[in-house]
Design an enzyme around this catalytic site. Structure first.
Site, PDB file in Angstrom:
ATOM      1  N   CYS A 101      48.697  82.284  70.280  1.00 36.97           N
ATOM      2  CA  CYS A 101      49.850  81.231  70.077  1.00 36.97           C
ATOM      3  C   CYS A 101      49.083  79.874  70.202  1.00 36.97           C
ATOM      4  O   CYS A 101      48.410  79.572  71.074  1.00 36.97           O
ATOM      5  CB  CYS A 101      50.746  81.017  71.297  1.00 36.97           C
ATOM      6  SG  CYS A 101      51.923  80.190  71.290  1.00 36.97           S
ATOM      7  N   CYS A 104      50.051  77.705  73.441  1.00 36.33           N
ATOM      8  CA  CYS A 104      49.740  78.085  74.785  1.00 36.33           C
ATOM      9  C   CYS A 104      48.427  78.888  74.937  1.00 36.33           C
ATOM     10  O   CYS A 104      47.973  79.202  75.944  1.00 36.33           O
ATOM     11  CB  CYS A 104      50.771  78.600  75.688  1.00 36.33           C
ATOM     12  SG  CYS A 104      51.098  80.379  75.265  1.00 36.33           S
ATOM     13  N   CYS A 150      56.945  83.503  71.827  1.00 38.01           N
ATOM     14  CA  CYS A 150      55.757  83.853  72.528  1.00 38.01           C
ATOM     15  C   CYS A 150      56.046  84.315  74.073  1.00 38.01           C
ATOM     16  O   CYS A 150      56.848  83.578  74.809  1.00 38.01           O
ATOM     17  CB  CYS A 150      54.984  82.455  72.663  1.00 38.01           C
ATOM     18  SG  CYS A 150      53.583  82.481  73.740  1.00 38.01           S
ATOM     19  N   CYS A 173      57.318  88.801  61.213  1.00 33.24           N
ATOM     20  CA  CYS A 173      57.239  87.830  59.992  1.00 33.24           C
ATOM     21  C   CYS A 173      56.953  86.429  60.800  1.00 33.24           C
ATOM     22  O   CYS A 173      57.897  85.865  61.228  1.00 33.24           O
ATOM     23  CB  CYS A 173      58.698  87.834  59.202  1.00 33.24           C
ATOM     24  SG  CYS A 173      58.412  86.682  57.937  1.00 33.24           S
TER      25      CYS A 173
HETATM   26 FE    FE Z   1      52.875  80.476  73.457  1.00 32.25          FE
END
Ligand code: FE
Length: 185
Positions: A101, A104, A150, A173
């Site tokens: 991600c 983060c 996330c 996606c």
């Molecule tokens: Fe994240």
């Protein structure tokens, strides 16, 4: 009559030229703003919440994300914007490694679960861990879709569809901008 029309045209031309000049300046100004924005995005942002090892779930307000994320990542991650198809850096990318991600550092996907999709966005058939992502019903834009977020920071990543390849039949996606690719050593 002809003279009157001619005079009227002669009076109008300078106004048109003036207007065109202003529009041209505005267009240049917009372009320069775009450049400034992308320059800002390439700068190193100090993001204290980014960690590829800490899996603690984060509950950070958008006002705080706004301070630590580049604008382009913030727009997708927190405002749920979607990048244009075929425009992101990973839709046509085949490197071997892990996708984290970009907000983060949470591990999301391995490159071996990525597949060549014709949709114009990076597509995966499964996440790295079950807890990598969480899901939300998304009924915006007159569609019924499942949003993928996330699992650590709740950043909007994209959507999941049921038309993916075996073995899962899933298609994650994703927006390239919220993915951070780290190649295998
Ligand atoms: Fe994240």
């Amino acid at each position: 009559m002809i003279n009157t029309t001619h005079q009227s045209i002669m009076k109008t031309i300078p106004i048109i030229l003036f207007t065109m000049t202003i529009m041209s300046c505005q267009s240049k100004q917009n372009n320069s703003n775009t450049t400034m924005s992308s320059e800002k995005d390439t700068q190193h942002h100090i993001n204290p919440y980014y960690s590829r090892t800490d899996t603690t779930v984060l509950n950070i307000p958008d006002s705080e994300w706004k301070k630590v994320l580049p604008d382009s990542i913030y727009e997708v991650a927190r405002n749920k914007a979607t990048e244009r198809a075929f425009s992101g850096k990973y839709w046509d990318f085949e490197g071997l490694g892990t996708y984290y991600c970009a907000a983060c550092g949470n591990a999301l996907f391995r490159s071996d679960s990525k597949f060549a999709s014709t949709c114009g966005w990076p597509s995966f058939f499964q996440t790295l861990r079950k807890s990598s992502t969480v899901y939300k019903t998304d009924n915006t834009y007159g569609m019924s879709r499942t949003e993928v977020l996330c699992g650590r920071c709740s950043a909007h990543l994209g959507h999941i569809f049921e038309d993916g390849p075996p073995p899962t039949g899933k298609r994650y996606c994703m927006n390239s901008i919220v993915l951070d690719f780290v190649p295998d050593k």
